[in-house]
Design a protein around this motif. Structure first.
Motif, PDB file in Angstrom:
ATOM      1  N   MET A   1      83.216  76.901   4.787  1.00 32.46           N
ATOM      2  CA  MET A   1      83.345  75.941   3.693  1.00 32.46           C
ATOM      3  C   MET A   1      83.261  76.670   2.360  1.00 32.46           C
ATOM      4  SD  MET A   1      79.722  73.996   3.908  1.00 32.46           S
ATOM      5  CE  MET A   1      78.231  74.912   4.150  1.00 32.46           C
TER       6      MET A   1
ATOM      7  N   VAL B   1      96.097  69.455  -4.571  1.00 30.62           N
ATOM      8  CA  VAL B   1      95.783  70.139  -3.317  1.00 30.62           C
ATOM      9  C   VAL B   1      96.620  69.476  -2.231  1.00 30.62           C
ATOM     10  CG1 VAL B   1      93.971  70.712  -1.654  1.00 30.62           C
ATOM     11  CG2 VAL B   1      93.425  70.608  -4.095  1.00 30.62           C
TER      12      VAL B   1
ATOM     13  N   GLU C   1      88.034  68.813   5.941  1.00 25.83           N
ATOM     14  CA  GLU C   1      87.482  67.731   5.149  1.00 25.83           C
ATOM     15  C   GLU C   1      86.967  68.257   3.826  1.00 25.83           C
ATOM     16  OE1 GLU C   1      84.357  65.916   7.439  1.00 25.83           O
ATOM     17  OE2 GLU C   1      83.333  67.801   7.733  1.00 25.83           O
ATOM     18  N   GLU C   2      86.791  67.353   2.905  1.00 25.55           N
ATOM     19  CA  GLU C   2      86.257  67.696   1.593  1.00 25.55           C
ATOM     20  C   GLU C   2      85.215  66.669   1.220  1.00 25.55           C
ATOM     21  OE1 GLU C   2      89.408  68.137  -1.292  1.00 25.55           O
ATOM     22  OE2 GLU C   2      90.615  69.275   0.123  1.00 25.55           O
TER      23      GLU C   2
ATOM     24  N   GLU D   1      94.436  60.245  -3.973  1.00 27.75           N
ATOM     25  CA  GLU D   1      94.916  60.753  -2.691  1.00 27.75           C
ATOM     26  C   GLU D   1      96.148  59.947  -2.310  1.00 27.75           C
ATOM     27  OE1 GLU D   1      93.250  61.970   1.661  1.00 27.75           O
ATOM     28  OE2 GLU D   1      92.541  60.072   0.849  1.00 27.75           O
TER      29      GLU D   1
ATOM     30  N   CYS E   1      84.004  61.658   0.513  1.00 24.68           N
ATOM     31  CA  CYS E   1      84.304  62.452   1.703  1.00 24.68           C
ATOM     32  C   CYS E   1      85.700  62.070   2.152  1.00 24.68           C
ATOM     33  CB  CYS E   1      83.290  62.163   2.808  1.00 24.68           C
ATOM     34  SG  CYS E   1      83.638  63.087   4.337  1.00 24.68           S
TER      35      CYS E   1
ATOM     36  N   HIS F   1      89.286  63.304   4.558  1.00 24.30           N
ATOM     37  CA  HIS F   1      89.988  64.147   5.522  1.00 24.30           C
ATOM     38  C   HIS F   1      91.412  64.191   4.986  1.00 24.30           C
ATOM     39  CE1 HIS F   1      86.652  64.109   8.350  1.00 24.30           C
ATOM     40  NE2 HIS F   1      86.433  62.888   7.898  1.00 24.30           N
ATOM     41  N   PRO F   2      91.701  65.184   4.150  1.00 22.53           N
ATOM     42  CA  PRO F   2      92.900  65.163   3.315  1.00 22.53           C
ATOM     43  C   PRO F   2      94.223  65.228   4.080  1.00 22.53           C
ATOM     44  CG  PRO F   2      91.751  67.242   3.094  1.00 22.53           C
ATOM     45  CD  PRO F   2      90.912  66.382   3.964  1.00 22.53           C
TER      46      PRO F   2
ATOM     47  N   TRP G   1      82.285  70.122  -5.467  1.00 24.73           N
ATOM     48  CA  TRP G   1      83.378  69.820  -4.542  1.00 24.73           C
ATOM     49  C   TRP G   1      83.338  70.883  -3.448  1.00 24.73           C
ATOM     50  CZ3 TRP G   1      89.089  69.353  -6.655  1.00 24.73           C
ATOM     51  CH2 TRP G   1      89.898  68.735  -5.702  1.00 24.73           C
TER      52      TRP G   1
ATOM     53  N   SER H   1      85.041  72.178   0.197  1.00 22.03           N
ATOM     54  CA  SER H   1      86.180  72.059   1.096  1.00 22.03           C
ATOM     55  C   SER H   1      85.909  72.870   2.349  1.00 22.03           C
ATOM     56  CB  SER H   1      87.441  72.605   0.396  1.00 22.03           C
ATOM     57  OG  SER H   1      88.546  72.557   1.277  1.00 22.03           O
TER      58      SER H   1
ATOM     59  N   ALA I   1      89.789  75.788   0.448  1.00 18.15           N
ATOM     60  CA  ALA I   1      91.114  75.397  -0.050  1.00 18.15           C
ATOM     61  C   ALA I   1      91.312  75.699  -1.532  1.00 18.15           C
ATOM     62  CB  ALA I   1      91.334  73.902   0.198  1.00 18.15           C
TER      63      ALA I   1
END
Length: 180
Positions: A102, A118, A124-125, A138, A152, A154-155, A173, A175, A179
């Motif tokens: 991470m 991104v 996940e972030e 998003e 939270c 899950h991009p 933040w 990731s 990322a």
């Protein structure tokens, strides 16, 4: 050197039980337990078998351990300031975190500032707003995250964060995988 303690750490790192390791080496669970508690010492041939079952070898096992740094000061951190699009700064809290599972950053955004887009990725972030208010965008969705709140995701879609408030916003933040 505590041979047993190092073997136990290596076994646990590989997520193996004593019984699973014993089966792989054709030894008894009791023998593995005694070795890990330094109550007995294995022969060189047996130690070599144990290490091979753990994905290691004698040379690697007996080489000097270098402890990774645990605590980082402000001097260890990397800062990137951007007055154009970001209108703020990003501080990488852990040096070389891209090699870890991470990556945490501290982001400061002036009003109207936004992070880079991104792209969607596995993982996940999470984030936590320390000061101000931000909007997490998003895909076609937009979420307001205020001071003291977290997020939270899950991009699965491209995303970014914008400071749509009137004061500076600061947030952590993280990731996983890295990322930033």
């Amino acid at each position: 050197m505590q041979l047993g303690k190092r073997l136990r750490r290596l076994r646990q790192k590989r997520n193996l039980t004593q019984e699973e390791l014993a089966d792989r080496c054709e030894l008894s669970k009791g023998f593995i337990s005694q070795v890990e508690r330094d109550l007995t010492s294995p022969s060189i041939a047996t130690l070599k078998d144990i290490l091979e079952s753990l994905g290691s070898d004698l040379k690697t096992f007996f080489s000097e351990e270098t402890r990774e740094q645990i605590v980082f000061s402000e001097e260890d951190m990397s800062l990137k300031e951007d007055e154009e699009e970001l209108k703020g700064s990003i501080t990488w809290l852990i040096p070389n975190a891209q090699k870890n599972d991470m990556e945490p950053v501290l982001v400061k955004l002036l009003p109207g500032g936004k992070t880079q887009l991104v792209q969607a990725h596995e993982g996940e972030e999470i984030g936590y707003v320390l000061q101000g208010e931000v909007s997490l965008v998003e895909g076609d969705s937009k979420y307001t995250v205020q001071k003291g709140s977290s997020f939270c995701i899950h991009p699965g879609e491209p995303h970014y964060i914008i400071n749509s408030g009137r004061t500076e916003a600061t947030f952590i933040w993280v990731s996983a995988p890295p990322a930033f």
